[in-house]
Design a protein around this motif. Sequence first.
Motif, PDB file in Angstrom:
ATOM      1  N   ARG A   1       9.576  -7.133 -13.709  1.00  0.00           N
ATOM      2  CA  ARG A   1      10.241  -7.859 -12.628  1.00  0.00           C
ATOM      3  C   ARG A   1       9.173  -8.384 -11.681  1.00  0.00           C
ATOM      4  O   ARG A   1       8.043  -7.880 -11.659  1.00  0.00           O
ATOM      5  N   PRO A   2       9.485  -9.390 -10.859  1.00  0.00           N
ATOM      6  CA  PRO A   2       8.462  -9.966  -9.982  1.00  0.00           C
ATOM      7  C   PRO A   2       7.991  -8.998  -8.898  1.00  0.00           C
ATOM      8  O   PRO A   2       8.748  -8.139  -8.432  1.00  0.00           O
ATOM      9  N   VAL A   3       6.734  -9.169  -8.526  1.00  0.00           N
ATOM     10  CA  VAL A   3       6.168  -8.515  -7.337  1.00  0.00           C
ATOM     11  C   VAL A   3       5.851  -9.637  -6.364  1.00  0.00           C
ATOM     12  O   VAL A   3       5.027 -10.503  -6.658  1.00  0.00           O
ATOM     13  N   ILE A   4       6.520  -9.658  -5.217  1.00  0.00           N
ATOM     14  CA  ILE A   4       6.394 -10.797  -4.305  1.00  0.00           C
ATOM     15  C   ILE A   4       6.061 -10.319  -2.903  1.00  0.00           C
ATOM     16  O   ILE A   4       6.282  -9.153  -2.551  1.00  0.00           O
ATOM     17  N   PHE A   5       5.517 -11.241  -2.113  1.00  0.00           N
ATOM     18  CA  PHE A   5       5.234 -10.943  -0.718  1.00  0.00           C
ATOM     19  C   PHE A   5       6.256 -11.645   0.155  1.00  0.00           C
ATOM     20  O   PHE A   5       6.436 -12.864   0.067  1.00  0.00           O
ATOM     21  N   ASP A   6       6.954 -10.866   0.968  1.00  0.00           N
ATOM     22  CA  ASP A   6       7.950 -11.418   1.881  1.00  0.00           C
ATOM     23  C   ASP A   6       7.234 -11.838   3.165  1.00  0.00           C
ATOM     24  O   ASP A   6       6.832 -10.990   3.974  1.00  0.00           O
TER      25      ASP A   6
ATOM     26  N   GLU B   1       5.908  -7.873   4.001  1.00  0.00           N
ATOM     27  CA  GLU B   1       5.989  -6.711   3.115  1.00  0.00           C
ATOM     28  C   GLU B   1       5.877  -7.147   1.657  1.00  0.00           C
ATOM     29  O   GLU B   1       6.342  -8.231   1.278  1.00  0.00           O
ATOM     30  N   TRP B   2       5.286  -6.275   0.855  1.00  0.00           N
ATOM     31  CA  TRP B   2       5.291  -6.461  -0.595  1.00  0.00           C
ATOM     32  C   TRP B   2       6.569  -5.859  -1.156  1.00  0.00           C
ATOM     33  O   TRP B   2       6.939  -4.738  -0.818  1.00  0.00           O
ATOM     34  N   LEU B   3       7.218  -6.624  -2.023  1.00  0.00           N
ATOM     35  CA  LEU B   3       8.495  -6.202  -2.591  1.00  0.00           C
ATOM     36  C   LEU B   3       8.388  -6.101  -4.110  1.00  0.00           C
ATOM     37  O   LEU B   3       7.920  -7.027  -4.780  1.00  0.00           O
ATOM     38  N   LEU B   4       8.816  -4.953  -4.635  1.00  0.00           N
ATOM     39  CA  LEU B   4       9.055  -4.812  -6.065  1.00  0.00           C
ATOM     40  C   LEU B   4      10.474  -5.299  -6.271  1.00  0.00           C
ATOM     41  O   LEU B   4      11.442  -4.609  -5.937  1.00  0.00           O
ATOM     42  N   TYR B   5      10.603  -6.506  -6.791  1.00  0.00           N
ATOM     43  CA  TYR B   5      11.846  -7.259  -6.648  1.00  0.00           C
ATOM     44  C   TYR B   5      12.804  -6.986  -7.804  1.00  0.00           C
ATOM     45  O   TYR B   5      12.596  -7.408  -8.935  1.00  0.00           O
TER      46      TYR B   5
ATOM     47  N   GLY C   1       4.786   0.051   1.584  1.00  0.00           N
ATOM     48  CA  GLY C   1       4.016   0.064   2.817  1.00  0.00           C
ATOM     49  C   GLY C   1       2.592   0.513   2.558  1.00  0.00           C
ATOM     50  O   GLY C   1       1.938   0.038   1.627  1.00  0.00           O
ATOM     51  N   ASP C   2       2.121   1.455   3.360  1.00  0.00           N
ATOM     52  CA  ASP C   2       0.763   1.976   3.201  1.00  0.00           C
ATOM     53  C   ASP C   2       0.722   2.911   1.997  1.00  0.00           C
ATOM     54  O   ASP C   2       1.225   4.037   2.047  1.00  0.00           O
ATOM     55  N   CYS C   3       0.104   2.468   0.931  1.00  0.00           N
ATOM     56  CA  CYS C   3      -0.022   3.270  -0.284  1.00  0.00           C
ATOM     57  C   CYS C   3      -1.506   3.401  -0.625  1.00  0.00           C
ATOM     58  O   CYS C   3      -2.227   2.394  -0.637  1.00  0.00           O
ATOM     59  N   HIS C   4      -1.948   4.616  -0.890  1.00  0.00           N
ATOM     60  CA  HIS C   4      -3.363   4.811  -1.171  1.00  0.00           C
ATOM     61  C   HIS C   4      -3.589   6.125  -1.915  1.00  0.00           C
ATOM     62  O   HIS C   4      -2.711   6.981  -1.984  1.00  0.00           O
ATOM     63  N   TYR C   5      -4.796   6.245  -2.463  1.00  0.00           N
ATOM     64  CA  TYR C   5      -5.258   7.499  -3.055  1.00  0.00           C
ATOM     65  C   TYR C   5      -6.206   8.177  -2.069  1.00  0.00           C
ATOM     66  O   TYR C   5      -7.058   7.530  -1.453  1.00  0.00           O
TER      67      TYR C   5
END
Length: 624
Positions: free
Chosen positions: A29-34, A39-43, A141-145
């Motif tokens: 599915r698309p990954v888009i920026f709103d 925000e980044w959306l897993l659409y 949102g803020d995602c990191h390792y």
Amino acid sequence: MSLMRFANVVLERNPRAMSCPALYCRSDRPVIFDDERREWLLYGAGTFDFSTYFNALSVSKLKRYASVGRFVLHLELKGAACTLWQTKGDAFSDRPARVASSCREVAASDAWQSLDFELSVDDETVLAGFVLETAGTVALGDCHYAVEPVRPLRDVELCLVTTTFKKETFVEANIAAIEADILSGDDDIARHVSLRVIDNGRTLDVSRLQCDRISISPNDNVGGSGGFARGMVEALEQQPRATHVLLMDDDVAMSPESIRRTYKLLRIVDDEYADAFVSGAMLNMEVPDQQWEDTGLIDESGLLAPAKPPLRLTNFEDLVYNELFRIPEEVARTRRRYAAWWYCCIPVSAIEEHGLPLPVFVRFDDVEFGVRCAPTFMAMNGICVWHMPFNARYNAAVERYQTTRNTMIALCSAGISPTVGFMDELHNNIRLELKKFGYENAELCLDGFEDFMKGPAYLAQPGVAEKTFMRANRAKERLVPFDELERQAHALGLTDFHIMQADRQLIDSDKARSFVERLSDYATDNHQRLLVKKGRGYALIPIEGWAYPAGVIRGKKHLIVIDWHNRCGTIRTKDPARYARIVKRYKEDLAYFKRHRKEVCRAYAERRDELTSVTFWKSYLGMA
């Protein structure tokens, strides 16, 4: 110890990310920026796999370079319900495997949810990542390792240095990205990174671009070696003093995340890697998931070669290979490895011990420096730049003059006599150009060879590096636009040549030769000696000097040379008399070198320390 954020989960909006989204996320599915919500959306409902070049954690590399305890994935999500899985890959993985015990259900929520997920890793884990299966649209949102360092963090003051000559578009884009994504942040990297732009073309708007942690230094046109040398000197003298200098080409596209990970890695490395260079990979700007080089080496003939084979970084198995690759023992013993300066992070301690670059303007300065320092190298998925491929920017002044001269200077300076392999390569290059009627290019090889034999006193003169490079650019064959090329061909009687009837298949094609034909071509250099023939007709060949379409060119009078990347070309005409003059000059040069080889090579080796000293460079650059 507490956790340290090491690598952000990265999604980007640029042509590279749009053409190769699987560098960041594989999804159905698309990954888009709103733009409205930023925000980044897993659409939509789908599967989103972040086990990718930028977003899989390099577990095996981190365990090799540093002492770390736990590995933690931090996610901030909102939106539809989803299921989280950890993934990992080992040495034999061709796709990421889900860790069976890692399944975690995340309820739907209109508010941000914060999750910390400890990764399950073992001694076989090379890469760790994650997959989200969504029931609908999910915002990230803020995602990191994060990693848990075992030893105290090292103090790092990272000075980025880029040298430019009239490449404003690239440089200003990189300045803006570094300022926005690194220097304007509120974490510790913003306080310990600075950027120095050495402007050899004096075309950048200093008042507009310069700020607290970004400096622009107008400089004479002293090439990449001179610009990087000035950046190194400024890094040594800045306050607070730099601990590391990160050199980066001016015509690259980069992700600020690569710089961030470089800085974080330097903070956690063990003593064994405290003095290591960090090498950023070169990815192909036109094919963004294609890795061309990640450290290189000098082979027995004096040629440069990538240490690794070409890789496609959207293939998971290539990501694993990239992380596990080990330099063969026979290569490691020669200590002829280097990291190119499109992205290379060097400890200041190495500069203090081994000096600055040689004053060779462009080409081989980074190679010689790497061989001289003979460091340990660190490399990692996600630390890279994108660069135009070499065949899209072929320049005979660089490939024939600069490469010939500087390779021999570098080998002699390093105490490696250029008497075996590289002399064969010089011979082959000259003969190859002559067979293709590339007389100007063969003469550039000889110009480089002769300037090398003038010794280090000639090289050390201010202005010589620029003057000789400009001379080589004037001496190389002139390329004209396609319409003018067609007019020139028709004026020579080649009326059946029409550029729009040509294509890459025709230009890059060759045809087979019989054994007798091969023997004849070898003995006569395409019938320019012994059995001299005028030749008939014409053939189309590519511009690249290394191309040798032997069957196509044999027996021809004219060769139409095509640079299809830049839509231009030139026409070469067989000239046995000029061929003979070049061969005579070459033989005289070889005789001179045979008589003076030892003294020339010894002179470069003896003056290397002087020519790479801060004192020399400050005088050379007018900084004294």
